[in-house]
Motif scaffolding. Sequence first.
Motif, PDB file in Angstrom:
ATOM      1  N   VAL A   1     -35.008 -55.127  15.214  1.00 24.05           N
ATOM      2  CA  VAL A   1     -35.555 -56.403  15.673  1.00 24.05           C
ATOM      3  C   VAL A   1     -36.269 -56.226  17.011  1.00 24.05           C
ATOM      4  O   VAL A   1     -35.996 -55.299  17.779  1.00 24.05           O
ATOM      5  CB  VAL A   1     -34.441 -57.466  15.828  1.00 24.05           C
ATOM      6  CG1 VAL A   1     -33.734 -57.701  14.508  1.00 24.05           C
ATOM      7  CG2 VAL A   1     -33.427 -57.046  16.899  1.00 24.05           C
ATOM      8  N   LEU A   2     -37.173 -57.147  17.262  1.00 25.44           N
ATOM      9  CA  LEU A   2     -37.837 -57.263  18.556  1.00 25.44           C
ATOM     10  C   LEU A   2     -37.575 -58.614  19.207  1.00 25.44           C
ATOM     11  O   LEU A   2     -37.860 -58.807  20.385  1.00 25.44           O
ATOM     12  CB  LEU A   2     -39.358 -57.086  18.399  1.00 25.44           C
ATOM     13  CG  LEU A   2     -39.838 -55.715  17.939  1.00 25.44           C
ATOM     14  CD1 LEU A   2     -41.347 -55.760  17.677  1.00 25.44           C
ATOM     15  CD2 LEU A   2     -39.504 -54.646  18.965  1.00 25.44           C
ATOM     16  N   GLY A   3     -37.061 -59.556  18.435  1.00 29.90           N
ATOM     17  CA  GLY A   3     -36.851 -60.900  18.965  1.00 29.90           C
ATOM     18  C   GLY A   3     -38.129 -61.702  19.077  1.00 29.90           C
ATOM     19  O   GLY A   3     -38.236 -62.588  19.931  1.00 29.90           O
ATOM     20  N   THR A   4     -39.102 -61.414  18.215  1.00 29.79           N
ATOM     21  CA  THR A   4     -40.357 -62.155  18.236  1.00 29.79           C
ATOM     22  C   THR A   4     -40.112 -63.593  17.796  1.00 29.79           C
ATOM     23  O   THR A   4     -39.486 -63.833  16.764  1.00 29.79           O
ATOM     24  CB  THR A   4     -41.389 -61.498  17.303  1.00 29.79           C
ATOM     25  OG1 THR A   4     -41.499 -60.113  17.642  1.00 29.79           O
ATOM     26  CG2 THR A   4     -42.741 -62.164  17.429  1.00 29.79           C
ATOM     27  N   ALA A   5     -40.597 -64.546  18.578  1.00 32.05           N
ATOM     28  CA  ALA A   5     -40.354 -65.958  18.261  1.00 32.05           C
ATOM     29  C   ALA A   5     -41.466 -66.810  18.849  1.00 32.05           C
ATOM     30  O   ALA A   5     -42.145 -66.414  19.798  1.00 32.05           O
ATOM     31  CB  ALA A   5     -39.003 -66.408  18.793  1.00 32.05           C
TER      32      ALA A   5
END
Length: 294
Positions: free
Chosen positions: A171-175
């Motif tokens: 994951v990268l935590g893109t939001a």
Amino acid sequence: MGAGYIGLEVAENLLARGLTVTVIEKLDAPMGAVLDSDMASAVVDAMRNAGVDLRLGTSVTGFTVSDGRVTAVETEAGPVEADLVVIGLGVRANTELARAAGIAVGESGGIIVDEQLRTGTPHVWAAGDCVESRHRVTGRGVVMALGTHANKQGRAAGTNIAGGEARFDGVLGTAITKFQQLEIARTGLTEHEAAASGLDAFAVTTEASNRAGYYPGAQSMRIKIVAERQTGRLLGAQIVGGEDAGKRIDVLATALWNGMTVQEMGGMDLSYAPPFSPVWDPVLLAAGKAAAEV
């Protein structure tokens, strides 16, 4: 209560219904868990300009209840009268069942799984908000309760349970979200998170337009890039701005996913036409400014 994703979305819609809205946040900035404070300042301005009574750095201590109904939220700074309270304080992984079954739980609080979403117990898979995922920037285990991750994990787990082969690669935590006309997005590490991870990082911020400045409807956006000082490796990015600002985070997330440096990003072949972008896309401007610091 809470000025994260849910708090912003609920506040916006209650305003649209004509209600008087107070948002109480324990941190010193809205979206404080996903944005650096300098980027969150645009969210503060947008909320207060819209009429939200935004109370930052304020802890809730309880509720006043009369005849079975909440009449006020009690805070360290005094009571806030209310007819309706929405609690949006985030989530924690509920791993009690896994612990009771002897399934390993990581330091982040999530169930430990491999890239196929298998636990350490034979014939047991886990996916979604309860699992620990590998952060592709730090390599560490993290719990990120985002629907995008849960959907990909569920698909991979289901495929493997059914005898196929599928992986979940981290994951990268893109939001992304918005408050009224202000679009808000992030990927990877914030400046604060990079420092907490022990990385030698720096950050640059640029102001740019979503389209050619002379084209009708041009609006500004702010892009912040976090990069590794010695190598120029992209570590994270944040965007706040007007129309068409937020989805540019996907270009940055793609670069981050593939381990690009800001030097490499400065030469990316991105599209241009006046209705969509200046000749130098805001992402290229931001990458170029960061590359000059390496």
